[in-house]
Design an enzyme around this catalytic site. Structure first.
Site, PDB file in Angstrom:
ATOM      1  N   ASP A  35       0.812  -1.213   0.000  1.00 16.00           N
ATOM      2  CA  ASP A  35       0.000   0.000   0.000  1.00 16.00           C
ATOM      3  C   ASP A  35       0.847   1.264   0.000  1.00 16.00           C
ATOM      4  O   ASP A  35       0.470   2.284   0.564  1.00 16.00           O
ATOM      5  CB  ASP A  35      -0.960  -0.001   1.205  1.00 16.00           C
ATOM      6  CG  ASP A  35      -1.750  -1.281   1.249  1.00 16.00           C
ATOM      7  OD1 ASP A  35      -2.376  -1.600   0.236  1.00 16.00           O
ATOM      8  OD2 ASP A  35      -1.730  -1.983   2.283  1.00 16.00           O
TER       9      ASP A  35
ATOM     10  N   LYS B  92       1.969   2.340  -5.302  1.00 14.79           N
ATOM     11  CA  LYS B  92       2.821   1.994  -6.449  1.00 14.79           C
ATOM     12  C   LYS B  92       2.302   2.569  -7.762  1.00 14.79           C
ATOM     13  O   LYS B  92       3.076   2.904  -8.646  1.00 14.79           O
ATOM     14  CB  LYS B  92       2.951   0.462  -6.543  1.00 14.79           C
ATOM     15  CG  LYS B  92       3.721  -0.116  -5.358  1.00 14.79           C
ATOM     16  CD  LYS B  92       3.717  -1.636  -5.347  1.00 14.79           C
ATOM     17  CE  LYS B  92       2.529  -2.234  -4.657  1.00 14.79           C
ATOM     18  NZ  LYS B  92       2.593  -2.309  -3.201  1.00 14.79           N
TER      19      LYS B  92
ATOM     20  N   GLY C 196      -4.342  -4.341  -3.729  1.00  9.40           N
ATOM     21  CA  GLY C 196      -5.341  -3.280  -3.819  1.00  9.40           C
ATOM     22  C   GLY C 196      -4.685  -2.037  -4.369  1.00  9.40           C
ATOM     23  O   GLY C 196      -3.965  -1.345  -3.675  1.00  9.40           O
ATOM     24  N   HIS C 197      -4.885  -1.792  -5.649  1.00 14.15           N
ATOM     25  CA  HIS C 197      -4.347  -0.584  -6.258  1.00 14.15           C
ATOM     26  C   HIS C 197      -5.454   0.443  -6.334  1.00 14.15           C
ATOM     27  O   HIS C 197      -6.519   0.153  -6.856  1.00 14.15           O
ATOM     28  CB  HIS C 197      -3.901  -0.846  -7.695  1.00 14.15           C
ATOM     29  CG  HIS C 197      -2.699  -1.721  -7.807  1.00 14.15           C
ATOM     30  ND1 HIS C 197      -1.519  -1.419  -7.180  1.00 14.15           N
ATOM     31  CD2 HIS C 197      -2.489  -2.878  -8.449  1.00 14.15           C
ATOM     32  CE1 HIS C 197      -0.642  -2.361  -7.463  1.00 14.15           C
ATOM     33  NE2 HIS C 197      -1.200  -3.259  -8.217  1.00 14.15           N
TER      34      HIS C 197
ATOM     35  N   GLN D 125       1.780  -6.466  -3.291  1.00 17.85           N
ATOM     36  CA  GLN D 125       2.325  -6.697  -1.955  1.00 17.85           C
ATOM     37  C   GLN D 125       3.660  -5.941  -1.846  1.00 17.85           C
ATOM     38  O   GLN D 125       3.797  -4.911  -2.478  1.00 17.85           O
ATOM     39  CB  GLN D 125       2.469  -8.197  -1.633  1.00 17.85           C
ATOM     40  CG  GLN D 125       1.128  -8.903  -1.470  1.00 17.85           C
ATOM     41  CD  GLN D 125       0.419  -9.163  -2.782  1.00 17.85           C
ATOM     42  OE1 GLN D 125       0.979  -9.702  -3.699  1.00 17.85           O
ATOM     43  NE2 GLN D 125      -0.836  -8.766  -2.872  1.00 17.85           N
TER      44      GLN D 125
HETATM   45  P1  IMP Z   1      -2.479 -13.074   1.882  1.00 14.09           P
HETATM   46  O1  IMP Z   1      -1.639 -12.452   0.826  1.00 14.09           O
HETATM   47  O2  IMP Z   1      -3.955 -12.904   1.656  1.00 14.09           O
HETATM   48  O3  IMP Z   1      -2.109 -14.497   2.158  1.00 14.09           O
HETATM   49  O4  IMP Z   1      -2.180 -12.280   3.235  1.00 14.09           O
HETATM   50  C1  IMP Z   1      -0.920 -12.382   3.897  1.00 14.09           C
HETATM   51  C2  IMP Z   1      -0.505 -11.050   4.513  1.00 14.09           C
HETATM   52  O5  IMP Z   1      -0.179 -10.141   3.484  1.00 14.09           O
HETATM   53  C3  IMP Z   1      -1.599 -10.353   5.333  1.00 14.09           C
HETATM   54  O6  IMP Z   1      -0.974  -9.672   6.403  1.00 14.09           O
HETATM   55  C4  IMP Z   1      -2.192  -9.365   4.356  1.00 14.09           C
HETATM   56  O7  IMP Z   1      -2.804  -8.282   5.019  1.00 14.09           O
HETATM   57  C5  IMP Z   1      -0.948  -8.955   3.606  1.00 14.09           C
HETATM   58  N1  IMP Z   1      -1.233  -8.462   2.242  1.00 14.09           N
HETATM   59  C6  IMP Z   1      -1.527  -9.195   1.156  1.00 14.09           C
HETATM   60  N2  IMP Z   1      -1.696  -8.407   0.076  1.00 14.09           N
HETATM   61  C7  IMP Z   1      -1.473  -7.148   0.479  1.00 14.09           C
HETATM   62  C8  IMP Z   1      -1.449  -5.874  -0.195  1.00 14.09           C
HETATM   63  O8  IMP Z   1      -1.664  -5.749  -1.403  1.00 14.09           O
HETATM   64  N3  IMP Z   1      -1.185  -4.794   0.583  1.00 14.09           N
HETATM   65  C9  IMP Z   1      -0.916  -4.899   1.902  1.00 14.09           C
HETATM   66  N4  IMP Z   1      -0.894  -6.058   2.560  1.00 14.09           N
HETATM   67  C10 IMP Z   1      -1.171  -7.176   1.857  1.00 14.09           C
HETATM   68 MG    MG Z   2      -2.764  -1.956  -1.677  1.00 16.84          MG
END
Ligand code: IMP
Ligand code: MG
Length: 427
Positions: free
Chosen positions: A13, A16, A42-43, A225
């Site tokens: 977040d 990007k 989440g973009h 991520q």
């Molecule tokens: P998962 O990717 O759903 O398995 O989640 C694993 C961890 O990564 C959790 O703490 C999520 O909140 C975090 N996470 C996954 N995708 C994002 C993202 O796009 N932004 C921020 N945190 C993320």
């Molecule tokens: Mg995001």
């Protein structure tokens, strides 16, 4: 021109999409590529004051003239893919050309079921996943029982693969988790229902991208991520199940490391994190609440409030190192305009000792307390600034100071959510 990687330097977040926007102003971008993760991202993209959110689709889907690519390292939920495409079309957005790798693994509805059941079973050790089935889909891939996009076009093969995938899973679901077994036929039917619409998008994306680079086109690899959520280099086990670091981009895209020209680490002027796991500069006071409010720090994917804290230069230096960053893009500098004095974490104190680099072990990282240096605030609205010289002296000094301690130069700065709200530091 070139192959450019844009990735998150913190816990996600970072904004990007803004770096992508700035790149697009000088260089027409031919391809925007996602290489890892799935619809857990989440973009947020703001165009002419309109807010758009994508989770699986690269932000390039809104860039006219660019082809969007979902490469082989991504885990694809066809249901989420179509939902996002339809959502954009319903808002009258012209959706760019989209290609999907035949090698990408598929997320079916049972992956989300397993994600949620596993989290519940972890109890107080929960990761705080997005519940979208990302981890279970990657687990199937590594266990060699995954279903790939190409399998959707051969019913016989698909049935065999789904049987293999569900075999052990169903034992677990029924005997350990006390849930109903998932039926092979229902899953096969679900996945086959996506095949016709998907087929025209599917291709060998590694070949496509390498040919584009050979032809001198510009390819932007858009990270999802972030570094600290990387399964190998992040705060394991509080991570996602893929490799968002620069090396993962090459693996996920099928493009060799020697082809990459720039690796841009996007980093917020403060820090946020969603989900569980260590976070040394996290704030539990009024400053944290303020950062959350002023920065609008609410998850795009899950609606969860993000944990907030000050800038952590140890994390920045680590990100610079493990990604081989050529530069940083600093976002949300405008949010800090409310403070008289801005703390920046320059090192950690771990069990009474000062530590300047990311500690070797997770236990040490859990014990890390920030060592702060303080910078004078600028106490003004900088969202209208369009050049580095426009920024108040204290804001310039803050950017220069971060550059000094973060391990790479700062190429640009974001001063607001709009596409044009950027400042170039080094042209
Ligand atoms: P998962 O990717 O759903 O398995 O989640 C694993 C961890 O990564 C959790 O703490 C999520 O909140 C975090 N996470 C996954 N995708 C994002 C993202 O796009 N932004 C921020 N945190 C993320
Ligand atoms: Mg995001």
């Amino acid at each position: 021109m070139p192959a450019i990687v844009v990735l998150g330097a913190q816990w996600g977040d970072e904004g990007k999409g803004k770096a992508t926007d700035l790149l697009a102003t000088t260089d027409p971008i031919d391809f925007v590529v996602r290489t890892s993760g799935g619809h857990n991202a989440g973009h947020t993209i703001v165009i002419n004051g309109e807010k758009y959110a994508t989770h699986l689709l690269p932000s390039g889907i809104l860039t006219p003239g660019a082809t969007s690519v979902i490469a082989g390292g991504v885990v694809v939920s066809p249901e989420a893919l179509f939902r996002e495409l339809d959502g954009l079309v319903a808002r009258g957005v012209e959706v760019a050309d989209l290609k999907v790798s035949a090698n990408a693994h598929v997320i079916a509805s049972y992956h989300a079921t397993i994600d949620k059941v596993t989290e519940r079973f972890l109890g107080k050790n929960q990761i705080g996943t997005t519940g979208r089935g990302i981890g279970p889909a990657y687990a199937d891939k590594i266990n060699r029982v995954g279903v790939r996009i190409a399998d959707l076009f051969d019913e016989k093969i698909l049935t065999q693969k789904v049987e293999a995938a569900l075999d052990v899973r169903n034992h677990l679901l029924t005997k350990v988790y006390n849930r109903r077994a998932i039926e092979v036929d229902a899953v096969v039917e679900e996945l086959l229902s996506y095949a016709d619409r998907l087929q025209p998008m599917v291709c060998d994306t590694s070949l496509l991208l390498n040919q584009a680079l050979d032809a001198g086109q510009t390819v932007l690899f858009e990270g999802a991520q972030a570094t600290m959520l990387d399964v190998d280099h992040g705060t394991y086990p509080f991570v996602t199940s893929s490799n968002p670091v620069a090396g993962g981009v090459c693996v996920g895209a099928g493009v060799g490391p020697t082809r990459i020209d720039r690796v841009i680490g996007v980093i917020k002027a403060y820090t946020t994190r969603v989900g569980a796991g260590p976070f040394p500069t996290e704030l539990f006071d009024e400053d944290g609440v303020q950062l959350q409010k002023l920065g609008g720090e609410i998850g795009v994917s899950t609606g969860r409030t993000r944990r907030c804290g000050w800038y952590d230069a140890v994390v920045a230096r680590y990100a610079s190192r493990v990604n081989g960053l050529t530069e940083f893009f600093l976002t949300k500098l405008d949010i800090l305009g409310a403070w008289d004095r801005i703390p920046v974490c320059v090192a950690y104190e771990i069990d009474g000792k000062r530590v300047d680099e990311m500690p070797m072990t997770q236990t040490e990282f859990h014990h890390a307390k920030p060592v702060y240096e303080y910078f004078d605030g600028w106490k003004s609205d900088i969202s209208g600034c369009r050049s580095f010289e426009d920024l108040p002296a204290n804001a310039q000094a803050y950017v220069r100071a971060l550059e000094e301690i973060s391990g790479a130069k700062i190429w640009g700065v974001g001063v607001g959510p709009g596409r044009e709200q950027t400042v170039v530091v080094h042209g």
